[in-house]
Design a protein around this motif. Sequence first.
Motif, mmCIF file in Angstrom:
data_model
loop_
_atom_site.group_PDB
_atom_site.id
_atom_site.type_symbol
_atom_site.label_atom_id
_atom_site.label_comp_id
_atom_site.label_asym_id
_atom_site.label_seq_id
_atom_site.Cartn_x
_atom_site.Cartn_y
_atom_site.Cartn_z
ATOM 1 N N MET A 1 18.194 -16.626 -22.010
ATOM 2 C CA MET A 1 18.198 -17.874 -22.737
ATOM 3 C C MET A 1 19.417 -18.674 -22.292
ATOM 4 O O MET A 1 20.519 -18.149 -22.183
ATOM 5 N N ALA A 2 19.224 -19.926 -22.083
ATOM 6 C CA ALA A 2 20.315 -20.812 -21.657
ATOM 7 C C ALA A 2 21.041 -21.367 -22.881
ATOM 8 O O ALA A 2 20.454 -21.535 -23.944
ATOM 9 N N LEU A 3 22.317 -21.655 -22.696
ATOM 10 C CA LEU A 3 23.132 -22.203 -23.767
ATOM 11 C C LEU A 3 24.137 -23.159 -23.150
ATOM 12 O O LEU A 3 24.756 -22.846 -22.137
ATOM 13 N N THR A 4 24.280 -24.295 -23.771
ATOM 14 C CA THR A 4 25.318 -25.230 -23.346
ATOM 15 C C THR A 4 26.502 -25.053 -24.273
ATOM 16 O O THR A 4 26.362 -25.107 -25.489
ATOM 17 N N LEU A 5 27.654 -24.822 -23.691
ATOM 18 C CA LEU A 5 28.862 -24.617 -24.468
ATOM 19 C C LEU A 5 29.775 -25.810 -24.241
ATOM 20 O O LEU A 5 30.184 -26.089 -23.117
ATOM 21 N N ARG A 6 30.078 -26.520 -25.301
ATOM 22 C CA ARG A 6 30.949 -27.682 -25.194
ATOM 23 C C ARG A 6 32.374 -27.265 -25.536
ATOM 24 O O ARG A 6 32.648 -26.805 -26.636
ATOM 25 N N LEU A 7 33.260 -27.431 -24.574
ATOM 26 C CA LEU A 7 34.646 -27.031 -24.745
ATOM 27 C C LEU A 7 35.562 -28.227 -24.567
ATOM 28 O O LEU A 7 35.271 -29.125 -23.779
ATOM 29 N N SER A 8 36.662 -28.191 -25.279
ATOM 30 C CA SER A 8 37.685 -29.201 -25.032
ATOM 31 C C SER A 8 38.290 -28.916 -23.652
ATOM 32 O O SER A 8 38.100 -27.825 -23.083
ATOM 33 N N GLU A 9 39.024 -29.861 -23.122
ATOM 34 C CA GLU A 9 39.671 -29.647 -21.827
ATOM 35 C C GLU A 9 40.616 -28.448 -21.892
ATOM 36 O O GLU A 9 40.677 -27.646 -20.954
ATOM 37 N N GLU A 10 41.336 -28.322 -23.000
ATOM 38 C CA GLU A 10 42.269 -27.208 -23.165
ATOM 39 C C GLU A 10 41.534 -25.873 -23.217
ATOM 40 O O GLU A 10 41.946 -24.900 -22.569
ATOM 41 N N ASP A 11 40.439 -25.794 -23.969
ATOM 42 C CA ASP A 11 39.678 -24.546 -24.043
ATOM 43 C C ASP A 11 39.070 -24.201 -22.696
ATOM 44 O O ASP A 11 39.042 -23.029 -22.303
ATOM 45 N N ASP A 12 38.588 -25.197 -21.966
ATOM 46 C CA ASP A 12 38.032 -24.946 -20.644
ATOM 47 C C ASP A 12 39.121 -24.441 -19.696
ATOM 48 O O ASP A 12 38.885 -23.527 -18.908
ATOM 49 N N ARG A 13 40.324 -25.007 -19.801
ATOM 50 C CA ARG A 13 41.438 -24.552 -18.969
ATOM 51 C C ARG A 13 41.765 -23.093 -19.287
ATOM 52 O O ARG A 13 41.938 -22.266 -18.382
ATOM 53 N N LEU A 14 41.812 -22.766 -20.575
ATOM 54 C CA LEU A 14 42.100 -21.387 -20.978
ATOM 55 C C LEU A 14 41.024 -20.426 -20.477
ATOM 56 O O LEU A 14 41.336 -19.330 -19.982
ATOM 57 N N LEU A 15 39.770 -20.829 -20.608
ATOM 58 C CA LEU A 15 38.668 -19.988 -20.151
ATOM 59 C C LEU A 15 38.721 -19.802 -18.641
ATOM 60 O O LEU A 15 38.530 -18.694 -18.134
ATOM 61 N N THR A 16 38.997 -20.865 -17.921
ATOM 62 C CA THR A 16 39.103 -20.790 -16.468
ATOM 63 C C THR A 16 40.222 -19.845 -16.049
ATOM 64 O O THR A 16 40.044 -18.998 -15.164
ATOM 65 N N GLU A 17 41.375 -19.968 -16.689
ATOM 66 C CA GLU A 17 42.509 -19.094 -16.372
ATOM 67 C C GLU A 17 42.209 -17.640 -16.702
ATOM 68 O O GLU A 17 42.532 -16.740 -15.924
ATOM 69 N N LEU A 18 41.590 -17.405 -17.849
ATOM 70 C CA LEU A 18 41.248 -16.046 -18.242
ATOM 71 C C LEU A 18 40.258 -15.425 -17.261
ATOM 72 O O LEU A 18 40.416 -14.270 -16.844
ATOM 73 N N ALA A 19 39.252 -16.183 -16.886
ATOM 74 C CA ALA A 19 38.256 -15.688 -15.933
ATOM 75 C C ALA A 19 38.908 -15.362 -14.592
ATOM 76 O O ALA A 19 38.615 -14.324 -13.985
ATOM 77 N N ALA A 20 39.799 -16.216 -14.149
ATOM 78 C CA ALA A 20 40.483 -15.967 -12.875
ATOM 79 C C ALA A 20 41.357 -14.727 -12.956
ATOM 80 O O ALA A 20 41.366 -13.897 -12.033
ATOM 81 N N ARG A 21 42.095 -14.579 -14.063
ATOM 82 C CA ARG A 21 42.959 -13.416 -14.242
ATOM 83 C C ARG A 21 42.176 -12.113 -14.252
ATOM 84 O O ARG A 21 42.643 -11.092 -13.767
ATOM 85 N N GLU A 22 40.978 -12.164 -14.844
ATOM 86 C CA GLU A 22 40.164 -10.948 -14.967
ATOM 87 C C GLU A 22 39.183 -10.777 -13.813
ATOM 88 O O GLU A 22 38.414 -9.810 -13.795
ATOM 89 N N HIS A 23 39.184 -11.731 -12.880
ATOM 90 C CA HIS A 23 38.256 -11.696 -11.737
ATOM 91 C C HIS A 23 36.807 -11.596 -12.218
ATOM 92 O O HIS A 23 36.034 -10.767 -11.751
ATOM 93 N N ARG A 24 36.506 -12.435 -13.204
ATOM 94 C CA ARG A 24 35.160 -12.463 -13.785
ATOM 95 C C ARG A 24 34.715 -13.918 -13.857
ATOM 96 O O ARG A 24 35.519 -14.840 -13.788
ATOM 97 N N SER A 25 33.431 -14.095 -14.077
ATOM 98 C CA SER A 25 32.919 -15.450 -14.270
ATOM 99 C C SER A 25 33.230 -15.909 -15.691
ATOM 100 O O SER A 25 33.482 -15.088 -16.585
ATOM 101 N N LYS A 26 33.219 -17.208 -15.875
ATOM 102 C CA LYS A 26 33.410 -17.743 -17.223
ATOM 103 C C LYS A 26 32.327 -17.197 -18.147
ATOM 104 O O LYS A 26 32.598 -16.856 -19.296
#
Length: 67
Positions: A1-26
Amino acid sequence: MALTLRLSEEDDRLLTELAAREHRSKNDVVLAAIRERAERTAKTERTRAAFARIEARDADALDLLSQ
């Protein structure tokens, strides 16, 4: 099932950094967060239920100990 997740710029930045740190996809990071939250919630509910059973079963003993 598809889901659209609306994030603030700050939340998207945090998610991007976390994904990069863990070598995982968002997507993987979000799924892990959902599963961890569900598990933590279930554990909390089980703990509360166990305490309620103990409290009911041992009410007299608990009352004596509190005096």
